[in-house]
Design a protein around this motif. Structure first.
Motif, PDB file in Angstrom:
ATOM      1  N   GLU A 130      52.462   3.510  -6.996  1.00  0.00           N
ATOM      2  CA  GLU A 130      53.840   3.095  -7.290  1.00  0.00           C
ATOM      3  C   GLU A 130      54.421   3.915  -8.434  1.00  0.00           C
ATOM      4  N   THR A 131      53.615   4.168  -9.453  1.00  0.00           N
ATOM      5  CA  THR A 131      54.075   4.980 -10.577  1.00  0.00           C
ATOM      6  C   THR A 131      54.412   6.385 -10.124  1.00  0.00           C
TER       7      THR A 131
ATOM      8  N   ALA B 206      52.067  15.411  -4.981  1.00  0.00           N
ATOM      9  CA  ALA B 206      50.801  15.939  -4.469  1.00  0.00           C
ATOM     10  C   ALA B 206      49.630  15.490  -5.337  1.00  0.00           C
ATOM     11  N   VAL B 207      49.818  15.518  -6.643  1.00  0.00           N
ATOM     12  CA  VAL B 207      48.751  15.081  -7.552  1.00  0.00           C
ATOM     13  C   VAL B 207      48.447  13.609  -7.331  1.00  0.00           C
ATOM     14  N   GLY B 208      49.488  12.792  -7.179  1.00  0.00           N
ATOM     15  CA  GLY B 208      49.286  11.363  -6.985  1.00  0.00           C
ATOM     16  C   GLY B 208      48.554  11.033  -5.707  1.00  0.00           C
ATOM     17  N   VAL B 209      48.794  11.818  -4.659  1.00  0.00           N
ATOM     18  CA  VAL B 209      48.162  11.533  -3.371  1.00  0.00           C
ATOM     19  C   VAL B 209      46.753  12.125  -3.283  1.00  0.00           C
ATOM     20  N   PHE B 210      46.568  13.350  -3.762  1.00  0.00           N
ATOM     21  CA  PHE B 210      45.310  14.051  -3.531  1.00  0.00           C
ATOM     22  C   PHE B 210      44.309  13.971  -4.679  1.00  0.00           C
ATOM     23  N   SER B 211      44.724  13.579  -5.869  1.00  0.00           N
ATOM     24  CA  SER B 211      43.798  13.500  -6.994  1.00  0.00           C
ATOM     25  C   SER B 211      43.945  12.144  -7.680  1.00  0.00           C
TER      26      SER B 211
ATOM     27  N   VAL C 199      42.040  10.715  -9.832  1.00  0.00           N
ATOM     28  CA  VAL C 199      41.692  10.746 -11.251  1.00  0.00           C
ATOM     29  C   VAL C 199      42.885  11.225 -12.079  1.00  0.00           C
ATOM     30  N   LEU C 200      43.480  12.329 -11.670  1.00  0.00           N
ATOM     31  CA  LEU C 200      44.637  12.855 -12.386  1.00  0.00           C
ATOM     32  C   LEU C 200      45.848  11.929 -12.229  1.00  0.00           C
ATOM     33  N   GLY C 201      45.959  11.300 -11.088  1.00  0.00           N
ATOM     34  CA  GLY C 201      47.013  10.302 -10.894  1.00  0.00           C
ATOM     35  C   GLY C 201      46.849   9.120 -11.837  1.00  0.00           C
ATOM     36  N   GLY C 202      45.595   8.710 -12.074  1.00  0.00           N
ATOM     37  CA  GLY C 202      45.331   7.634 -13.025  1.00  0.00           C
ATOM     38  C   GLY C 202      45.692   8.024 -14.448  1.00  0.00           C
ATOM     39  N   VAL C 203      45.431   9.289 -14.797  1.00  0.00           N
ATOM     40  CA  VAL C 203      45.789   9.770 -16.136  1.00  0.00           C
ATOM     41  C   VAL C 203      47.315   9.752 -16.302  1.00  0.00           C
ATOM     42  N   ILE C 204      48.028  10.214 -15.291  1.00  0.00           N
ATOM     43  CA  ILE C 204      49.495  10.209 -15.341  1.00  0.00           C
ATOM     44  C   ILE C 204      50.005   8.772 -15.403  1.00  0.00           C
ATOM     45  N   HIS C 205      49.398   7.883 -14.643  1.00  0.00           N
ATOM     46  CA  HIS C 205      49.805   6.471 -14.655  1.00  0.00           C
ATOM     47  C   HIS C 205      49.607   5.852 -16.039  1.00  0.00           C
ATOM     48  N   ARG C 206      48.455   6.098 -16.657  1.00  0.00           N
ATOM     49  CA  ARG C 206      48.210   5.547 -17.992  1.00  0.00           C
ATOM     50  C   ARG C 206      49.165   6.135 -19.019  1.00  0.00           C
TER      51      ARG C 206
END
Length: 119
Positions: free
Chosen positions: A7-8, A37-42, A44-51
């Motif tokens: 969602e983020t 693309a980062v949110g869908v395929f990675s 871990v990196l999506g979690g970092v961006i979310h935090r």
């Protein structure tokens, strides 16, 4: 938690698309596509961006809450208190009463009827 991350990322991508439509800068659209693309395929990196995004939102909420309360205080409450002070009667709350105490003694005999209808 995975749903919140997606969602983020969706909010960030949608925001970048809207900003692209307003400002017509291609780098904004590219940034949105990269975030998507980062949110869908990675995850871990999506979690970092979310935090990081939720941390930024907490900081902004903390700061903006105090700014908005300060604006309300200085634009509304201070002028109202000054107006009230100017137009207030001197003895409105018996504050100008001479003497050492503001206590008023009542000599009332309470009966059954006074307790049945107190208001």
């Amino acid at each position: 938690m995975e749903k919140k991350k997606l969602e983020t990322m969706l909010v960030l991508v949608t925001t970048s698309i809207v900003l692209y439509l307003i400002f017509r800068r291609s780098y904004i659209l590219v940034a949105g596509l990269v975030l998507g693309a980062v949110g869908v395929f990675s995850p871990v990196l999506g979690g970092v961006i979310h935090r990081a995004w939720t941390g930024l939102s907490h900081v902004l909420g903390f700061v903006m809450g105090r700014i908005m309360l300060g604006i309300v205080y200085f634009l509304f409450l201070v002028p109202l208190s000054l107006i009230a002070r100017v137009f207030r009667k001197k003895g409105a709350m018996k504050l100008s009463q001479s003497g050492s105490s503001y206590f008023t003694e009542r000599t009332v005999t309470y009966t059954k009827e006074t307790m049945e209808h107190p208001w």
